[in-house]
Design an enzyme around this catalytic site. Structure first.
Site, mmCIF file in Angstrom:
data_model
loop_
_atom_site.group_PDB
_atom_site.id
_atom_site.type_symbol
_atom_site.label_atom_id
_atom_site.label_comp_id
_atom_site.label_asym_id
_atom_site.label_seq_id
_atom_site.Cartn_x
_atom_site.Cartn_y
_atom_site.Cartn_z
ATOM 1 N N LYS A 1 61.818 33.923 29.858
ATOM 2 C CA LYS A 1 61.383 33.183 28.656
ATOM 3 C C LYS A 1 60.313 33.976 27.914
ATOM 4 C CE LYS A 1 57.069 31.684 30.000
ATOM 5 N NZ LYS A 1 55.811 32.096 29.480
ATOM 6 N N ASP B 1 56.301 25.887 34.843
ATOM 7 C CA ASP B 1 57.340 26.447 33.967
ATOM 8 C C ASP B 1 58.756 26.130 34.450
ATOM 9 O OD1 ASP B 1 55.623 27.611 32.155
ATOM 10 O OD2 ASP B 1 55.698 29.608 33.061
HETATM 11 P P1 ATP Z 1 54.743 32.852 34.470
HETATM 12 O O1 ATP Z 1 55.231 33.392 33.177
HETATM 13 O O2 ATP Z 1 55.478 31.576 34.893
HETATM 14 O O3 ATP Z 1 53.250 32.759 34.577
HETATM 15 P P2 ATP Z 1 54.987 35.423 35.701
HETATM 16 O O4 ATP Z 1 56.131 36.084 34.991
HETATM 17 O O5 ATP Z 1 53.642 35.782 35.214
HETATM 18 O O6 ATP Z 1 55.190 33.861 35.635
HETATM 19 P P3 ATP Z 1 56.307 35.815 38.197
HETATM 20 O O7 ATP Z 1 57.022 37.105 37.970
HETATM 21 O O8 ATP Z 1 57.117 34.577 38.085
HETATM 22 O O9 ATP Z 1 55.042 35.735 37.233
HETATM 23 O O10 ATP Z 1 55.679 35.872 39.684
HETATM 24 C C1 ATP Z 1 54.378 35.718 39.980
HETATM 25 C C2 ATP Z 1 54.136 35.706 41.492
HETATM 26 O O11 ATP Z 1 55.106 34.903 42.188
HETATM 27 C C3 ATP Z 1 54.171 37.085 42.137
HETATM 28 O O12 ATP Z 1 52.979 37.184 42.887
HETATM 29 C C4 ATP Z 1 55.356 37.063 43.050
HETATM 30 O O13 ATP Z 1 55.132 37.770 44.258
HETATM 31 C C5 ATP Z 1 55.586 35.592 43.355
HETATM 32 N N1 ATP Z 1 57.017 35.257 43.497
HETATM 33 C C6 ATP Z 1 57.550 34.410 44.382
HETATM 34 N N2 ATP Z 1 58.875 34.324 44.237
HETATM 35 C C7 ATP Z 1 59.211 35.117 43.216
HETATM 36 C C8 ATP Z 1 60.448 35.431 42.593
HETATM 37 N N3 ATP Z 1 61.615 34.899 42.973
HETATM 38 N N4 ATP Z 1 60.415 36.285 41.544
HETATM 39 C C9 ATP Z 1 59.228 36.797 41.126
HETATM 40 N N5 ATP Z 1 58.042 36.546 41.686
HETATM 41 C C10 ATP Z 1 58.025 35.702 42.728
#
Ligand code: ATP
Length: 283
Positions: free
Chosen positions: A9, A136
């Site tokens: 997203k 989210d």
């Molecule tokens: P958001 O935009 O919802 O804040 P983000 O893109 O900043 O999310 P993510 O990539 O979703 O962050 O992941 C953040 C944390 O979640 C990381 O520390 C990661 O190790 C953990 N995590 C657990 N499961 C997953 C997964 N399936 N994919 C990615 N990260 C994961």
């Protein structure tokens, strides 16, 4: 075996309305799915419990993976007797990037489990299960273009972002979401996105007006060490983007282009400097 795409997203807007007594912030965000997607494959197995494999070595492979949390929450909340599962994740969405990659993997698991084991379950109930896993996740269950309010779990469907090209660029730095929230001082936020104007522009399918209203309040509190965010924005704008903004809590930046050719040129140019550059479309 069933494979489901888990779409990333972008935040067309991100506004913080205030801090709540429960410690969370009240948010108002216009969210948009894009065609950059992880592939999440569920295979039932004899052995009970949930196993996770991922093509990135540093992602959790146990119950700490958001995909595993989603499966556990589904069985706990739906009344469906738990089945043994292996969840294989092929990661395309940059991690810790503000693109809800983990939440989207969790949402993909929820959609597949509902289709397989509880097809009569209303979408709203699936979104409620998603809210137990992360703010989210309800949006990621639904996808498309939506207004997300509260912690992000109150959703209103919106008309789609009109056809355009999106260049998504994640610099190597990573930003801590709790740190960013801790830097927000409500009275000092100088600008807020014109969310009402964004909704009208989406209603009118007016890409020019939509682009003018793309804004993320977190940019206002970014510490200096994240200056790369602003240099990527300037490069995108310099290469013809109608708008450029950070998504979520960053550090990923995206640019909106009317035509594919200029977007492709911008993506090409940025990929000389950054490892994670993607040319995308809204979906
Ligand atoms: P958001 O935009 O919802 O804040 P983000 O893109 O900043 O999310 P993510 O990539 O979703 O962050 O992941 C953040 C944390 O979640 C990381 O520390 C990661 O190790 C953990 N995590 C657990 N499961 C997953 C997964 N399936 N994919 C990615 N990260 C994961």
């Amino acid at each position: 075996m069933r494979t489901e795409p888990a779409y990333a997203k972008l935040n067309l807007t991100l506004d913080i309305l205030g801090k709540r007594p429960d410690g969370y912030h009240d948010l108002r965000m216009v969210m948009q799915s894009i065609d950059l997607a992880d592939q999440v494959t569920l295979s039932p197995r004899e052995e009970p419990g949930i196993g996770v494999t991922a093509d990135l070595p540093y992602l959790p492979r146990d119950g700490g993976n958001i995909a595993a949390k989603a499966a556990a929450a589904f069985f706990a909340q739906s009344g469906v007797p738990p089945v043994g599962l292996t969840i294989a994740i092929r990661k395309m969405i940059p991690v810790c990037a503000g693109m809800a990659g983990g939440s989207s993997d969790g949402a993909a698991v929820l959609r597949v489990l509902r289709d397989l084991y509880a097809p009569e379950m209303p979408m709203e109930q699936l979104e409620e299960i998603g809210a137990l896993i992360g703010s989210d996740v309800p949006y990621c269950v639904r996808g498309g273009t939506a207004l997300a309010e509260g912690r992000g779990e109150h959703l209103t469907a919106l008309p789609p972002l009109p056809p355009c090209s999106l260049v998504v660029c994640k610099p190597a730095c990573s930003i801590s979401t709790p740190e960013l929230f801790s830097l927000v001082r409500m009275k000092k936020l100088r600008c807020h996105p014109d969310t009402a104007g964004m909704l009208r522009a989406l209603e009118d399918q007016d890409l020019e007006r939509i682009a003018r209203r793309i804004y993320n309040v977190f940019e206002d509190v970014l510490p200096r060490r994240y200056a790369e965010v602003f240099s990527i924005k300037s490069e995108l704008l310099g290469m013809g983007a109608m708008a450029a903004s950070m998504t979520g809590s960053g550090p990923t930046v995206f640019g909106v282009f009317r035509d594919r050719e200029s977007a492709a040129r911008a993506a090409e140019s940025l990929s000389g400097q950054y490892a994670a550059v993607h040319l995308c479309r809204p979906i």
